[in-house]
Scaffold this motif. Structure first.
Motif, PDB file in Angstrom:
ATOM      1  N   GLU A   1      44.445  39.424  24.401  1.00 17.14           N
ATOM      2  CA  GLU A   1      43.633  38.764  25.419  1.00 17.14           C
ATOM      3  C   GLU A   1      43.083  39.443  26.638  1.00 17.14           C
ATOM      4  OE1 GLU A   1      44.438  34.833  27.203  1.00 17.14           O
ATOM      5  OE2 GLU A   1      44.698  33.826  25.227  1.00 17.14           O
ATOM      6  N   GLU A   2      44.123  40.102  27.155  1.00 20.89           N
ATOM      7  CA  GLU A   2      43.694  40.990  28.380  1.00 20.89           C
ATOM      8  C   GLU A   2      42.778  42.072  27.794  1.00 20.89           C
ATOM      9  OE1 GLU A   2      44.643  39.923  30.963  1.00 20.89           O
ATOM     10  OE2 GLU A   2      46.323  38.946  30.987  1.00 20.89           O
ATOM     11  N   MET A   3      42.895  42.606  26.630  1.00 24.90           N
ATOM     12  CA  MET A   3      41.898  43.600  26.292  1.00 24.90           C
ATOM     13  C   MET A   3      40.248  42.921  26.403  1.00 24.90           C
ATOM     14  SD  MET A   3      43.180  46.613  25.469  1.00 24.90           S
ATOM     15  CE  MET A   3      41.902  47.456  24.473  1.00 24.90           C
TER      16      MET A   3
ATOM     17  N   GLU B   1      40.132  30.972  34.232  1.00 27.38           N
ATOM     18  CA  GLU B   1      41.123  31.497  33.273  1.00 27.38           C
ATOM     19  C   GLU B   1      42.299  31.663  34.141  1.00 27.38           C
ATOM     20  OE1 GLU B   1      41.047  32.079  30.339  1.00 27.38           O
ATOM     21  OE2 GLU B   1      42.658  33.354  29.853  1.00 27.38           O
ATOM     22  N   GLN B   2      42.406  32.116  35.229  1.00 26.65           N
ATOM     23  CA  GLN B   2      43.569  32.623  36.354  1.00 26.65           C
ATOM     24  C   GLN B   2      44.410  31.379  36.473  1.00 26.65           C
ATOM     25  OE1 GLN B   2      43.833  35.885  35.211  1.00 26.65           O
ATOM     26  NE2 GLN B   2      45.146  35.531  36.847  1.00 26.65           N
ATOM     27  N   VAL B   3      44.009  29.997  36.615  1.00 22.81           N
ATOM     28  CA  VAL B   3      44.441  28.827  36.444  1.00 22.81           C
ATOM     29  C   VAL B   3      45.403  28.669  35.447  1.00 22.81           C
ATOM     30  CG1 VAL B   3      44.560  26.340  36.864  1.00 22.81           C
ATOM     31  CG2 VAL B   3      43.058  27.871  38.237  1.00 22.81           C
ATOM     32  N   GLU B   4      44.631  28.900  34.279  1.00 22.81           N
ATOM     33  CA  GLU B   4      45.402  28.856  32.827  1.00 22.81           C
ATOM     34  C   GLU B   4      46.520  29.631  32.723  1.00 22.81           C
ATOM     35  OE1 GLU B   4      42.940  28.777  29.412  1.00 22.81           O
ATOM     36  OE2 GLU B   4      41.507  27.341  30.196  1.00 22.81           O
ATOM     37  N   GLU B   5      46.397  30.918  33.254  1.00 24.31           N
ATOM     38  CA  GLU B   5      47.420  32.156  33.023  1.00 24.31           C
ATOM     39  C   GLU B   5      48.481  31.858  33.620  1.00 24.31           C
ATOM     40  OE1 GLU B   5      46.295  34.122  30.406  1.00 24.31           O
ATOM     41  OE2 GLU B   5      45.677  36.012  31.324  1.00 24.31           O
ATOM     42  N   GLU B   6      48.314  31.454  35.209  1.00 25.12           N
ATOM     43  CA  GLU B   6      49.551  31.124  35.808  1.00 25.12           C
ATOM     44  C   GLU B   6      50.218  30.112  35.245  1.00 25.12           C
ATOM     45  OE1 GLU B   6      49.164  31.464  39.958  1.00 25.12           O
ATOM     46  OE2 GLU B   6      47.778  32.882  40.020  1.00 25.12           O
TER      47      GLU B   6
ATOM     48  N   ASN C   1      42.727  46.805  36.174  1.00 23.29           N
ATOM     49  CA  ASN C   1      43.684  45.661  36.432  1.00 23.29           C
ATOM     50  C   ASN C   1      43.846  44.908  34.931  1.00 23.29           C
ATOM     51  OD1 ASN C   1      44.312  46.239  39.041  1.00 23.29           O
ATOM     52  ND2 ASN C   1      43.004  44.643  39.649  1.00 23.29           N
ATOM     53  N   GLU C   2      42.770  44.526  34.264  1.00 22.95           N
ATOM     54  CA  GLU C   2      42.859  43.828  33.161  1.00 22.95           C
ATOM     55  C   GLU C   2      43.423  44.521  31.986  1.00 22.95           C
ATOM     56  OE1 GLU C   2      42.356  40.651  33.016  1.00 22.95           O
ATOM     57  OE2 GLU C   2      41.202  40.321  34.820  1.00 22.95           O
ATOM     58  N   PHE C   3      43.061  45.974  31.869  1.00 22.56           N
ATOM     59  CA  PHE C   3      43.555  46.839  30.831  1.00 22.56           C
ATOM     60  C   PHE C   3      44.748  47.325  31.163  1.00 22.56           C
ATOM     61  CE2 PHE C   3      38.832  48.049  29.644  1.00 22.56           C
ATOM     62  CZ  PHE C   3      38.906  47.362  28.510  1.00 22.56           C
TER      63      PHE C   3
ATOM     64  N   HIS D   1      52.912  39.231  38.341  1.00 22.22           N
ATOM     65  CA  HIS D   1      51.785  40.201  38.168  1.00 22.22           C
ATOM     66  C   HIS D   1      50.324  39.328  37.800  1.00 22.22           C
ATOM     67  CE1 HIS D   1      48.968  43.346  36.303  1.00 22.22           C
ATOM     68  NE2 HIS D   1      48.666  42.391  35.517  1.00 22.22           N
ATOM     69  N   GLU D   2      50.389  37.864  37.286  1.00 17.15           N
ATOM     70  CA  GLU D   2      49.226  37.297  37.255  1.00 17.15           C
ATOM     71  C   GLU D   2      48.743  36.487  38.613  1.00 17.15           C
ATOM     72  OE1 GLU D   2      47.351  36.622  34.765  1.00 17.15           O
ATOM     73  OE2 GLU D   2      48.217  37.900  33.268  1.00 17.15           O
ATOM     74  N   LYS D   3      49.940  36.367  39.480  1.00 11.75           N
ATOM     75  CA  LYS D   3      49.286  36.323  40.856  1.00 11.75           C
ATOM     76  C   LYS D   3      48.661  37.124  41.562  1.00 11.75           C
ATOM     77  CE  LYS D   3      52.963  32.756  41.465  1.00 11.75           C
ATOM     78  NZ  LYS D   3      54.221  32.406  42.205  1.00 11.75           N
ATOM     79  N   PHE D   4      48.857  38.371  41.192  1.00 10.68           N
ATOM     80  CA  PHE D   4      48.101  39.687  41.662  1.00 10.68           C
ATOM     81  C   PHE D   4      46.910  39.829  41.076  1.00 10.68           C
ATOM     82  CE2 PHE D   4      46.887  43.805  40.269  1.00 10.68           C
ATOM     83  CZ  PHE D   4      46.669  44.306  41.577  1.00 10.68           C
ATOM     84  N   VAL D   5      46.713  39.450  39.990  1.00 13.73           N
ATOM     85  CA  VAL D   5      45.303  39.223  39.150  1.00 13.73           C
ATOM     86  C   VAL D   5      44.514  38.206  39.776  1.00 13.73           C
ATOM     87  CG1 VAL D   5      44.219  39.070  37.106  1.00 13.73           C
ATOM     88  CG2 VAL D   5      45.993  40.495  37.154  1.00 13.73           C
ATOM     89  N   THR D   6      44.849  37.254  40.061  1.00 16.53           N
ATOM     90  CA  THR D   6      44.216  35.843  40.666  1.00 16.53           C
ATOM     91  C   THR D   6      43.926  36.289  42.198  1.00 16.53           C
ATOM     92  OG1 THR D   6      45.739  34.430  39.415  1.00 16.53           O
ATOM     93  CG2 THR D   6      44.475  33.497  41.437  1.00 16.53           C
TER      94      THR D   6
HETATM   95 FE1  FEO Z   1      43.248  38.733  32.484  1.00 19.42          FE
HETATM   96 FE2  FEO Z   1      46.202  37.628  32.616  1.00 19.42          FE
HETATM   97  O1  FEO Z   1      44.702  38.295  33.694  1.00 19.42           O
END
Ligand code: FEO
Length: 169
Positions: free
Chosen positions: A49-51, A126-131, A16-18, A93-98
């Motif tokens: 960052e995702e890498m 990190e996901q709080v920041e991403e969203e 998912n991250e890649f 997509h970020e909500k899915f990752v969270t």
């Molecule tokens: Fe690494 Fe934006 O989730």
């Protein structure tokens, strides 16, 4: 030591991250084509960052004496109807990752795997920041609406983002 189930879930999250990096590069391609190089640059930085997120999973799996398993993924979305549309897709997509990180954390707790819980805690934060960062840009684009000058100002602002590698752990 990783259970087979946890190892599988960690590998799935590594994918998912890649995939996120791949998706955000596709979005960068859209913004380049739209002559918005600043937003394209922001997306490129996000992809970098995702890498690093994917690599964190790689490192944890191997350090925990597990086995990495690289899986394929579907093509990301390449075409969008507007910059706003891009950020709607990326926030979803970020909500899915969270949600998938939270499920992983639940599994690590159920199995009593403390090391995995500590590792995953970084991603929960990190996901709080991403969203938040995707959501803020989305709301700015909603306010900009059809204002071309507003979009150019946002392009200039987002072009200032630099890549900051996460601190080594
Ligand atoms: Fe690494 Fe934006 O989730």
């Amino acid at each position: 030591m990783l259970s087979a189930k946890l190892q599988d879930a960690l590998n799935e999250q590594m994918k998912n991250e890649f995939f996120s990096a791949y998706l955000y590069m596709a979005m960068a391609g859209y913004f380049e084509a739209e002559d918005l190089p600043g937003i394209a640059s922001w997306m490129r930085v996000q992809a970098l960052e995702e890498m690093t997120h994917g690599e964190k999973f790689f490192n944890f799996i191997t350090e925990a004496a597990g086995r990495t398993d690289f899986r394929g993924f579907d093509s990301p979305q390449n075409d969008f109807d507007s910059p706003l549309g891009v950020f709607q897709v990326s926030l979803e997509h970020e909500k899915f990752v969270t949600a998938s990180i939270n499920k992983l954390m639940d599994l690590a707790k159920d199995e009593g795997n403390h090391a995995a819980q500590i590792f995953l805690q970084w991603f929960v934060t990190e996901q709080v920041e991403e969203e938040a960062s995707f959501g803020l840009i989305l709301r700015k684009l909603e306010r900009i609406g059809d204002d071309g000058n507003g979009l150019l100002r946002l392009d200039e602002e987002l072009g200032g983002r630099g890549f900051v590698p996460p601190a080594a752990e």
